[in-house]
Design a protein around this motif. Sequence first.
Motif, short mmCIF file in Angstrom:
data_model
loop_
_atom_site.label_atom_id
_atom_site.label_comp_id
_atom_site.label_asym_id
_atom_site.label_seq_id
_atom_site.Cartn_x
_atom_site.Cartn_y
_atom_site.Cartn_z
N PRO A 148 51.12 -23.70 42.16
CA PRO A 148 50.71 -25.05 41.75
C PRO A 148 51.67 -26.15 42.16
CG PRO A 148 50.29 -23.50 39.97
CD PRO A 148 51.08 -22.76 41.02
N ALA A 149 52.93 -25.82 42.46
CA ALA A 149 53.89 -26.85 42.88
C ALA A 149 53.49 -27.50 44.20
CB ALA A 149 55.29 -26.24 42.99
N TYR A 150 52.63 -26.86 44.97
CA TYR A 150 52.13 -27.46 46.21
C TYR A 150 51.42 -28.79 45.94
CZ TYR A 150 52.78 -24.02 50.02
OH TYR A 150 53.31 -23.24 51.02
N LYS A 151 50.87 -28.95 44.75
CA LYS A 151 50.11 -30.17 44.44
C LYS A 151 50.98 -31.42 44.51
CE LYS A 151 46.45 -27.95 41.77
NZ LYS A 151 45.42 -28.24 42.78
N VAL A 179 44.80 -30.26 47.45
CA VAL A 179 45.59 -29.04 47.55
C VAL A 179 44.87 -27.93 46.78
CG1 VAL A 179 47.80 -27.94 47.06
CG2 VAL A 179 47.73 -30.34 47.77
N GLN A 180 44.67 -26.81 47.42
CA GLN A 180 43.98 -25.67 46.81
C GLN A 180 44.76 -25.17 45.60
OE1 GLN A 180 45.24 -24.00 50.70
NE2 GLN A 180 44.73 -22.04 49.73
N PHE A 224 44.01 -17.98 47.43
CA PHE A 224 42.72 -17.33 47.66
C PHE A 224 41.55 -18.31 47.50
CE2 PHE A 224 45.78 -14.17 46.28
CZ PHE A 224 45.63 -13.18 47.22
N ALA A 225 41.87 -19.55 47.10
CA ALA A 225 40.84 -20.57 46.92
C ALA A 225 40.49 -21.20 48.25
CB ALA A 225 41.33 -21.63 45.93
N SER A 226 39.50 -22.09 48.24
CA SER A 226 39.15 -22.84 49.45
C SER A 226 40.38 -23.58 49.95
CB SER A 226 38.03 -23.83 49.16
OG SER A 226 36.85 -23.14 48.78
N PRO A 227 40.62 -23.59 51.26
CA PRO A 227 41.84 -24.19 51.80
C PRO A 227 42.01 -25.66 51.43
CG PRO A 227 40.74 -22.87 53.46
CD PRO A 227 39.79 -22.97 52.31
N SER A 228 43.23 -26.13 51.58
CA SER A 228 43.56 -27.54 51.31
C SER A 228 42.93 -28.43 52.38
CB SER A 228 45.08 -27.72 51.30
OG SER A 228 45.68 -26.88 50.32
N ARG A 229 42.66 -29.69 51.99
CA ARG A 229 42.02 -30.63 52.91
C ARG A 229 43.03 -31.69 53.37
NH1 ARG A 229 37.70 -30.36 49.01
NH2 ARG A 229 38.15 -32.49 48.31
N LEU A 230 43.07 -31.93 54.67
CA LEU A 230 44.02 -32.86 55.25
C LEU A 230 43.31 -33.77 56.25
CD1 LEU A 230 45.40 -29.76 55.14
CD2 LEU A 230 47.43 -31.07 55.74
N ALA A 286 43.49 -26.47 55.82
CA ALA A 286 44.63 -25.58 56.09
C ALA A 286 44.91 -24.75 54.85
CB ALA A 286 45.86 -26.39 56.47
N GLY A 287 45.07 -23.46 55.06
CA GLY A 287 45.46 -22.58 53.97
C GLY A 287 46.96 -22.65 53.78
N PHE A 288 47.42 -23.23 52.67
CA PHE A 288 48.86 -23.36 52.43
C PHE A 288 49.44 -21.98 52.15
CE2 PHE A 288 49.26 -28.12 51.08
CZ PHE A 288 48.72 -28.49 52.30
#
Length: 562
Positions: free
Chosen positions: A20-23, A41-42, A46-52, A135-137
């Motif tokens: 969760p720190a990615y958020k 941020v996903q 395993f969730a849908s990748p992050s959107r950029l 992108a999958g973080f």
Amino acid sequence: MKSSSQLDIMLREIDHKGYPAYKSLKGAYDFGDYSLSIDHVQGDPFASPSRLTIHITDKASGFSPDLWRTPDRKTAFCDFLLRRFAKEIQEYSFQARGSGKSGALFTTRPGQEVLGRTACTIDRDSHTILVRFEAGFPANGRTINARELKKILFDYLPRAVKNALYSRNTDQKALRNAIDLYEDQQALRILLTENELAAFVADGAVLPRRSGVSNAPLPGAVPFSSPDSLRISLTLPHRGTVTGMGIRRGITLIVGGGYHGKSTLLKALEAGVYNHVSGDGREFVITDATAVKLRAEEGRVVKKVDISPFINHLPNKKDTRLFSTEDASGSTSQAAGVVEGMEAGTGLFLIDEDTCATNFMVRDELMQRVIAPDKEPITPFLARIRPLYEEYGISTILVVGSSGAFFRKADTIIQMDSYHAVDITDFAKKEAALVPAAEKDVPFPSVNLSRRLCLSAGKREDSRGVKIRTMGKDSLSFDRETIDLRYVEQLVDEEQTRALGSILQYLVIHGHPDASLSDQLRHLYETLTSEGLESIVSSDCPPFLALPRLQEIFACVNRCRF
């Protein structure tokens, strides 16, 4: 906006922390020639990748604003850039490693059609090119692996941007050819109207596709050649003169033996409502942009449609001027399809008898003798096809292989013989004159084309949180309600289906129950074509939406069960 150096520091600070720190990375960062925004941020690897989103100004990219000064140029330019960018980031997908979707890099990989998409667009005011992707973080288990994400953001992505989105690294001739081709295709659509044509099929076009799962042209296929009697020449702004078969407005039959190319030609005409990339083979197969494929669709929902021109005096006394059902028959679904197509503004119906309800299309002389007219509630399409054109200006192109009943009604009859088109109009009409007419023309009555929007008002308050999912291009789940789009055959991309979900969400919130469905959808479509799909979604625009036609928006709304 923060700097890329600050992003680097933030990555080091959250390394090895819980996912969760990615958020904390959400926001915009300056990378010099372009900026990168992390929009979503996903929740876990395993969730849908992050959107950029990449933001790059025309000055930094080196592309002249002249390349997108018209809507047509903008669509072609963005499609060209997106194809390049998709190819570039595909090279780096999953090179950064980890658990789940770690290292995945996705953006739209367009098919043969050139469509307006949210994956690549241009801000009208700032002339900034926007390219959206996922992108999958990276993570080890559910622990952040910031070093792998740094590879993506500071190594792989800058290389992809440099190779795909800068003018100095672009094949200028290829870019110009892509834009010129799109403008020629649009010019040809205008020429259809000016020359009273329903469609045009260029000499040399390759109509067959490689397979049922590949929309690429079939190698070794017989190139199309127009019959001399139907061949016309048209002049385009860039390509110059093109020759091919002009199908005039009115009633056109496509006939021939099985496996000789009838349905292949019709399929090409169905796809001709879209523009195609160079090398597709159907670049100059152009059909009336409002054309609708009409077919039977047993089991579909029908809501308050006036099907009385075709079905009346039902034994159960049901009112067919305001017909509704949760489980339509083949004939009622096809009757509804005609009226819904009229409501959506079609100028051309495309029909293959193989996918039609036989009792809706025609009744032969013997059946008319056996079943008295007052016992048959169906007025067949055969009796309405000529008045439909003469009174409403709606043409029909119809593939027939088993019934000659339509020969008398036709203006043009094309035989497909071993994939070669032959004009047999005169011969077929002479033969038809020797056979008793199957059905007389029946004037087309006035029909209600001003229904009200029927989406459930109860969904309005919480519809912003509705879950929208697609299952390929053929099925849409909207708040756990499934909308079956299998037989809306001119949808060509799952991203169009996904966009239909966003359009429904907008309509549920902003639709007016007292206004006509037709007026609302036309107004909405004008907004979509002038301002883009971004105009109806949140500021966090989904990266993978493609613009459907107005006709598919109507079709989707008409198949909603809520």
